[in-house]
Design an enzyme around this catalytic site. Sequence first.
Site, PDB file in Angstrom:
ATOM      1  N   CYS A 262       0.800  -1.228   0.000  1.00 45.80           N
ATOM      2  CA  CYS A 262       0.000   0.000   0.000  1.00 45.80           C
ATOM      3  C   CYS A 262       0.832   1.278   0.000  1.00 45.80           C
ATOM      4  O   CYS A 262       0.558   2.188  -0.781  1.00 45.80           O
ATOM      5  CB  CYS A 262      -0.991  -0.017   1.150  1.00 45.80           C
ATOM      6  SG  CYS A 262      -0.285  -0.391   2.740  1.00 45.80           S
TER       7      CYS A 262
ATOM      8  N   HIS B 299      -1.332   6.727   5.101  1.00 46.19           N
ATOM      9  CA  HIS B 299      -0.205   5.786   5.158  1.00 46.19           C
ATOM     10  C   HIS B 299       1.024   6.238   4.370  1.00 46.19           C
ATOM     11  O   HIS B 299       1.719   5.432   3.742  1.00 46.19           O
ATOM     12  CB  HIS B 299      -0.658   4.394   4.715  1.00 46.19           C
ATOM     13  CG  HIS B 299       0.164   3.312   5.360  1.00 46.19           C
ATOM     14  ND1 HIS B 299       0.070   2.002   4.978  1.00 46.19           N
ATOM     15  CD2 HIS B 299       1.079   3.335   6.355  1.00 46.19           C
ATOM     16  CE1 HIS B 299       0.892   1.266   5.701  1.00 46.19           C
ATOM     17  NE2 HIS B 299       1.512   2.066   6.540  1.00 46.19           N
TER      18      HIS B 299
END
Length: 196
Positions: free
Chosen positions: A36, A91
């Site tokens: 990710c 993130h």
Amino acid sequence: ADINYNSIIKDISTPNIDYLANSGVKLTNYYVNSLCTPSRASLMTGRYPYKVGLTTILVQGNPGGLPSEIPTVAEILYSNGYNTAMVGKWHLGHAQRKMTPAYRGFEYFVGIYMWDADSYTKQLYAAPWEDPLMIDWIREYSNGTYYHFAEPAHSTIAITTEAENIMINHKLSHSESPLFLYVAYTAAHSPLQPVP
């Protein structure tokens, strides 16, 4: 199952997906990282993950993040008159305020900074069998104000509702300027917790 316009599964009819694929641009050659953080870094900067130093995920306590000298798409669009907002999973750095979405071009952010947040409680775990480390759900503004809060709705519902509200409010109050809204769902990430 992943059902798309070129799925090998032919038992499920997908006329709308087929129509969209046949009347649009088909992306058949592309490169994406399986993790990710590197994928998000590429999406936000237009660069390969190794060019921004994010070739793996950022774990809790990691001081890394997107380098401040590399602009994000949000920073570029904001400087060109767009209103910018983000909802969902960031993130891409959390150890310092300057790494968070509101300091990387987004005027407004609601969601999680990190990974593996429980879809219902928003608790973050180092490992599923350990006690939670914290609750990671935040509302943040580019003026520096922010607060963590307990969002009771499932992440998918909360992200969708917030995105809808941003679009409605933008239309009512900023109708002359374009909106860049980045929506990053957490549902594709562990823990896999469907909406009941």
